[in-house]
Scaffold this motif. Sequence first.
Motif, mmCIF file in Angstrom:
data_model
loop_
_atom_site.group_PDB
_atom_site.id
_atom_site.type_symbol
_atom_site.label_atom_id
_atom_site.label_comp_id
_atom_site.label_asym_id
_atom_site.label_seq_id
_atom_site.Cartn_x
_atom_site.Cartn_y
_atom_site.Cartn_z
ATOM 1 N N SER A 22 -4.651 50.094 116.218
ATOM 2 C CA SER A 22 -3.568 50.465 115.919
ATOM 3 C C SER A 22 -3.413 52.524 116.664
ATOM 4 O O SER A 22 -2.650 52.782 116.582
ATOM 5 N N LYS A 23 -4.307 53.414 115.763
ATOM 6 C CA LYS A 23 -3.923 54.041 115.320
ATOM 7 C C LYS A 23 -3.294 54.926 117.249
ATOM 8 O O LYS A 23 -3.346 55.675 117.524
ATOM 9 N N SER A 24 -5.064 54.568 117.713
ATOM 10 C CA SER A 24 -4.957 55.002 119.606
ATOM 11 C C SER A 24 -3.730 53.829 120.258
ATOM 12 O O SER A 24 -3.990 54.383 121.042
ATOM 13 N N GLY A 25 -3.074 53.533 119.833
ATOM 14 C CA GLY A 25 -2.179 52.461 120.916
ATOM 15 C C GLY A 25 -2.697 51.139 121.463
ATOM 16 O O GLY A 25 -2.458 50.503 122.500
ATOM 17 N N GLN A 26 -4.078 51.010 121.019
ATOM 18 C CA GLN A 26 -4.469 49.552 121.875
ATOM 19 C C GLN A 26 -4.015 48.824 121.317
ATOM 20 O O GLN A 26 -4.202 48.093 120.455
ATOM 21 N N TYR A 27 -3.789 47.533 122.427
ATOM 22 C CA TYR A 27 -3.176 46.361 121.900
ATOM 23 C C TYR A 27 -4.567 45.596 121.325
ATOM 24 O O TYR A 27 -5.813 45.302 121.552
ATOM 25 N N THR A 28 -4.486 45.176 120.076
ATOM 26 C CA THR A 28 -5.438 44.400 119.192
ATOM 27 C C THR A 28 -4.609 43.217 119.121
ATOM 28 O O THR A 28 -3.945 42.729 117.958
ATOM 29 N N GLY A 29 -4.554 42.249 119.835
ATOM 30 C CA GLY A 29 -5.110 40.462 119.030
ATOM 31 C C GLY A 29 -5.577 40.027 118.525
ATOM 32 O O GLY A 29 -5.894 39.989 117.109
ATOM 33 N N ALA A 94 -1.220 34.925 113.089
ATOM 34 C CA ALA A 94 -1.683 35.588 114.577
ATOM 35 C C ALA A 94 -0.876 36.485 115.140
ATOM 36 O O ALA A 94 0.161 36.116 115.798
ATOM 37 N N GLU A 95 -1.783 38.259 115.917
ATOM 38 C CA GLU A 95 -1.094 38.864 116.049
ATOM 39 C C GLU A 95 -0.657 38.242 117.373
ATOM 40 O O GLU A 95 -1.770 37.123 118.041
ATOM 41 N N TRP A 96 0.252 38.622 118.214
ATOM 42 C CA TRP A 96 0.474 38.273 119.803
ATOM 43 C C TRP A 96 -1.222 38.083 120.307
ATOM 44 O O TRP A 96 -2.221 38.815 120.482
ATOM 45 N N ASP A 97 -1.578 36.778 121.285
ATOM 46 C CA ASP A 97 -2.809 36.300 121.781
ATOM 47 C C ASP A 97 -2.683 36.927 123.042
ATOM 48 O O ASP A 97 -1.436 37.134 124.187
ATOM 49 N N HIS A 175 3.148 43.654 116.505
ATOM 50 C CA HIS A 175 4.294 42.828 117.565
ATOM 51 C C HIS A 175 4.915 41.629 116.918
ATOM 52 O O HIS A 175 5.228 41.130 117.022
ATOM 53 N N LEU A 176 3.757 40.817 115.838
ATOM 54 C CA LEU A 176 3.883 39.782 115.123
ATOM 55 C C LEU A 176 5.026 39.638 113.914
ATOM 56 O O LEU A 176 6.537 39.361 113.561
ATOM 57 N N THR A 177 5.122 40.661 112.927
ATOM 58 C CA THR A 177 6.365 41.255 112.375
ATOM 59 C C THR A 177 7.848 41.334 112.938
ATOM 60 O O THR A 177 8.553 40.859 112.564
ATOM 61 N N ARG A 178 7.770 41.491 114.154
ATOM 62 C CA ARG A 178 9.178 41.858 114.251
ATOM 63 C C ARG A 178 9.890 41.332 115.658
ATOM 64 O O ARG A 178 10.816 40.343 115.206
#
Length: 227
Positions: A22-29, A94-97, A175-178
């Motif tokens: 999250s710090k680097s901006g990489q998508y983490t699902g 769960a976060e967006w896959d 993404h999931l919270t939004r």
Amino acid sequence: MPDKDAQTPRVFLIRHGETEWSKSGQYTGKADIPLTPHGEDQIKASGRIVYGNGKLIDPAKVAKVWVSPRKRAITTYQLLAGTREGYEVTECLAEWDYGDYEGIKTHEIQAKRHDRGLDKDRKWDIWRDGCEGGESPTQVAARIDELISQIRDLQGPLMKTSGQPKDVVLVAHGHLTRAFAKRWLGYDLSFPLSLMMEPGGVGILSYQHSSIDEPALLLGIGFPMQQ
């Protein structure tokens, strides 16, 4: 007449603390990335301010806690509440896959799609286009709607009562919270409603006019008096 002291139920949306991705901006699902030490400190700081007896999130007023299955979310709740108990894990949060986009950044996704001849007329937008090899907006919305239905089944009968726990706490991802907030308000995920959620952040959803049929974003709130 409803009890004048009855409080309209609220849903507290909490994003997990900082991770290296999250710090680097990489998508983490689906990747199970732990919190950084700074991420743990973020949650502890939030907890000291908003969680506890007489505070914004008062455990005595919480009827249910749902948490994403990813360990970064589970750790977040455990640090926030100071307990390893009292919550239910659900895939609905769960976060967006991200599929083929897992671990890469927005500009890299756009370049990857461009090389494949996609998005010639407009830039990729996850809210509209979803993720190759992962989830579409329709799939994400469906599992969110499943949880929203459970929440309203829980909170509906408690709407105008007093003296009973009725708030809900959800711990999930950026993404999931939004996406959850959009679906709570009845919007398609592609609806251009710009929302932000910082790591360790807390958002609040509720209802207008104490009506289960009038879900709302609680834009501002008066904080409890310190005891």
